[in-house]
Design a protein around this motif. Structure first.
Motif, short mmCIF file in Angstrom:
data_model
loop_
_atom_site.label_atom_id
_atom_site.label_comp_id
_atom_site.label_asym_id
_atom_site.label_seq_id
_atom_site.Cartn_x
_atom_site.Cartn_y
_atom_site.Cartn_z
N THR A 27 59.32 -17.32 16.13
CA THR A 27 58.21 -17.14 17.07
C THR A 27 56.99 -16.72 16.26
OG1 THR A 27 59.84 -16.31 18.65
CG2 THR A 27 57.52 -16.01 19.22
N GLY A 28 55.94 -17.50 16.37
CA GLY A 28 54.71 -17.17 15.66
C GLY A 28 53.79 -16.40 16.58
N TYR A 29 53.38 -15.21 16.16
CA TYR A 29 52.50 -14.39 16.99
C TYR A 29 51.09 -14.42 16.42
CZ TYR A 29 50.41 -10.31 19.19
OH TYR A 29 49.57 -9.47 19.88
N ASP A 71 55.26 -9.41 24.11
CA ASP A 71 56.61 -9.35 24.69
C ASP A 71 57.53 -10.43 24.13
OD1 ASP A 71 56.31 -7.12 26.24
OD2 ASP A 71 55.57 -8.25 27.99
N ASP A 72 56.91 -11.54 23.69
CA ASP A 72 57.71 -12.65 23.16
C ASP A 72 58.32 -12.37 21.79
OD1 ASP A 72 57.15 -14.09 25.42
OD2 ASP A 72 55.52 -15.25 24.51
N MET A 109 59.97 -4.15 17.69
CA MET A 109 61.18 -4.22 16.85
C MET A 109 62.37 -3.48 17.47
SD MET A 109 59.96 -1.48 14.00
CE MET A 109 61.48 -1.12 13.17
N LYS A 110 63.54 -3.69 16.84
CA LYS A 110 64.73 -2.95 17.27
C LYS A 110 65.28 -2.18 16.06
CE LYS A 110 67.63 -6.93 16.24
NZ LYS A 110 68.51 -7.98 16.73
N ARG A 111 66.25 -1.34 16.32
CA ARG A 111 66.94 -0.66 15.22
C ARG A 111 67.58 -1.73 14.33
NH1 ARG A 111 69.16 4.62 14.72
NH2 ARG A 111 68.22 5.06 16.74
N GLY A 112 67.37 -1.62 13.01
CA GLY A 112 67.97 -2.60 12.10
C GLY A 112 67.06 -3.76 11.74
N SER A 113 65.88 -3.84 12.34
CA SER A 113 64.96 -4.94 11.99
C SER A 113 64.52 -4.83 10.52
CB SER A 113 63.70 -4.90 12.86
OG SER A 113 63.95 -5.25 14.18
N LEU A 114 64.24 -6.02 9.96
CA LEU A 114 63.64 -6.08 8.62
C LEU A 114 62.16 -6.42 8.80
CD1 LEU A 114 63.67 -6.49 5.45
CD2 LEU A 114 64.28 -8.88 5.93
N ILE A 115 61.28 -5.65 8.17
CA ILE A 115 59.84 -5.92 8.27
C ILE A 115 59.31 -6.28 6.89
CG2 ILE A 115 57.59 -4.92 8.86
CD1 ILE A 115 59.73 -3.12 10.69
#
Ligand code: SAJ
Length: 419
Positions: A27-29, A71-72, A109-115
């Protein structure tokens, strides 16, 4: 893994396309709604070889979708931030776009996301952004989420090739962060990959562009010298470069683009000391449009034409050859410098546009032509023929596009002493 790419500009869009075509759901934001619409209707907003076919493939496979709704991008496994980090008027870094992007990611993001930050940033920024995310989410950096600086290294005009074949650096806030990012990018990177800390990675990226900027400044100083001694700097450089350990860069009307004029400032900004060489190199390169202006005015003097009566046609507006990008272009600086001192400035660039779409129209009745960009299209011009359209035959070459001065012209060139 599901990926969000934040910022769909010169780097973000090709990166999103490449991940999508490697099989990821991307998904491109992007906050610019018109860009989102264009991308979803399979039309790229940047010029780059192959981009239209690759974008079409990515969108039609269902793997790439653009959005401006935060939200997407909720709950993705990885977030890749590719926003600009420009300079303010006073040459300090403007990290506003990056902070906005990081805040958007923190909320999604959620817990465990890579940024992953791909943007070029001042040293220590990745650690600061990890702290910002911790403040917003309460998640612990390196434990509850992973964060990496993974600088892009692609050359506009060869982006899709270099994305795959260049080697890449993954600078993690923890070793595990770097490991995760390396694994993700290995899905399409065929070059070598290296892991390090985020601060080393930030410095490496800035050193690369500073190396190039300082080397170009040296070449530009040699160009000034060549005018003092009445020699052609390009002949001298070619001969010096026959030495096995010498590789002098190419002098010219200046250094533009989104990276080289900015990155040396980002490198020294957070540091306490002065770092004279790096700053001086920037000043030398920023001064080059003025050398081109001096050459133009010298030529006008040779033919006894007062500048305020001169019609000047500037050929090329892009920051470098065969590009449509005018960011920090020395051609634009040159135009600004002469605008108030001559009768008329015309501009013509086959890829950018300008006041005159047609080269002949730009030259008809002009007193001087100034080549400010090394577009391929400018390399094979028949000046003896074009000269017949001009009122006065002056040619100033800012990019070493013309090898031999055309007959009947007053010719000047950056680094071309002796004319
Ligand atoms: N230039 C010269 N003389 C030279 C080389 C370049 O005057 O010898 C001028 C060009 O005309 C242009 C400017 O410098 O105005 C910058 O052009 P460039 O081709 O050196 O670089 P960019 O800005 O298109 O891309 C650079 C690349 N960095 C390096 O080569 C170290 C690219 O790999 C990076 O990914 C990019 O910056 C970036 O995004 O950081």
């Amino acid at each position: 893994a599901e990926i969000a790419v934040v910022g769909l500009g010169y780097i973000g869009l090709p990166t999103a396309i490449t991940f999508a075509n490697a099989g990821f759901r991307v998904t491109g934001y992007e906050i610019r709604k018109e860009v989102v619409e264009r991308i979803n209707s399979r039309k790229a907003h940047i010029v780059e070889p192959e981009i239209d076919e690759l974008l079409k493939k990515a969108v039609e496979s269902g793997n790439l979708r653009a959005t401006s709704d935060p939200d997407d991008i909720r709950g993705k496994d990885a977030y890749i931030i590719c926003v600009q980090t420009p300079l303010n008027e006073d040459k300090t870094p403007n990290l506003g776009y990056l902070e906005d992007a990081v805040r958007t990611v923190a909320r999604a993001m959620k817990r465990g996301s890579l940024i992953v930050i791909e943007s070029t940033v001042p040293p220590l920024t990745t650690i600061k952004m990890a702290k910002l995310i911790e403040e917003i989410t309460g998640l612990k950096p390196g434990e509850d989420f992973y964060m990496v600086h993974a600088p892009e290294r692609v050359m506009p005009g060869r982006i899709f090739e270099e994305l795959v074949y260049n080697s890449r650096i993954f600078g993690g806030i923890t070793p595990e962060s770097a490991e995760l990012a390396e694994r993700l990018y290995r899905s399409f990177v065929k070059g070598r990959t290296f892991k390090t800390s985020s601060t080393v990675s930030e410095v490496v990226k800035l050193m690369e562009n500073t190396f190039r900027d300082v080397n170009i400044a040296l070449a530009n100083e040699f160009a000034y010298l060549a005018h003092q001694y009445g020699i052609d700097v390009f002949e001298a450089i070619e001969l010096a470069n026959t030495h096995p350990r010498v590789r002098i860069h190419t002098p010219g009307i200046g250094v533009g683009g989104h990276c080289l004029p900015k990155d040396p400032h980002l490198l020294v900004w957070p540091a306490r000391d002065d770092f004279g060489l790096i700053r001086l190199a920037r000043e030398i390169n920023d001064g080059m449009p003025l050398l081109a202006k001096d050459l133009l005015f010298d030529a006008l003097k040779t033919v006894n034409l007062p500048p305020e009566k001169a019609v000047v046609a500037v050929l090329g507006l892009a920051y470098k050859g065969d590009s449509d990008d005018t960011r920090n272009s020395p051609a634009l600086t040159f135009v600004d410098e002469i605008r108030d001192e001559v009768a008329e400035v015309r501009t013509h660039d086959p890829l950018v546009g300008g006041t005159h779409e047609n080269l002949e129209d730009a030259l008809r009745g002009a007193d001087a032509a100034v080549i400010a960009t090394d577009h391929t299209a400018f390399k094979s011009l028949d000046w003896e023929k074009l000269g017949s359209l001009m009122r006065t035959k002056i040619l100033v070459d800012g990019r070493h596009v013309v090898e031999n001065p055309p007959v009947g012209f007053v010719f000047k060139g950056v680094g071309r002493g002796g004319y």
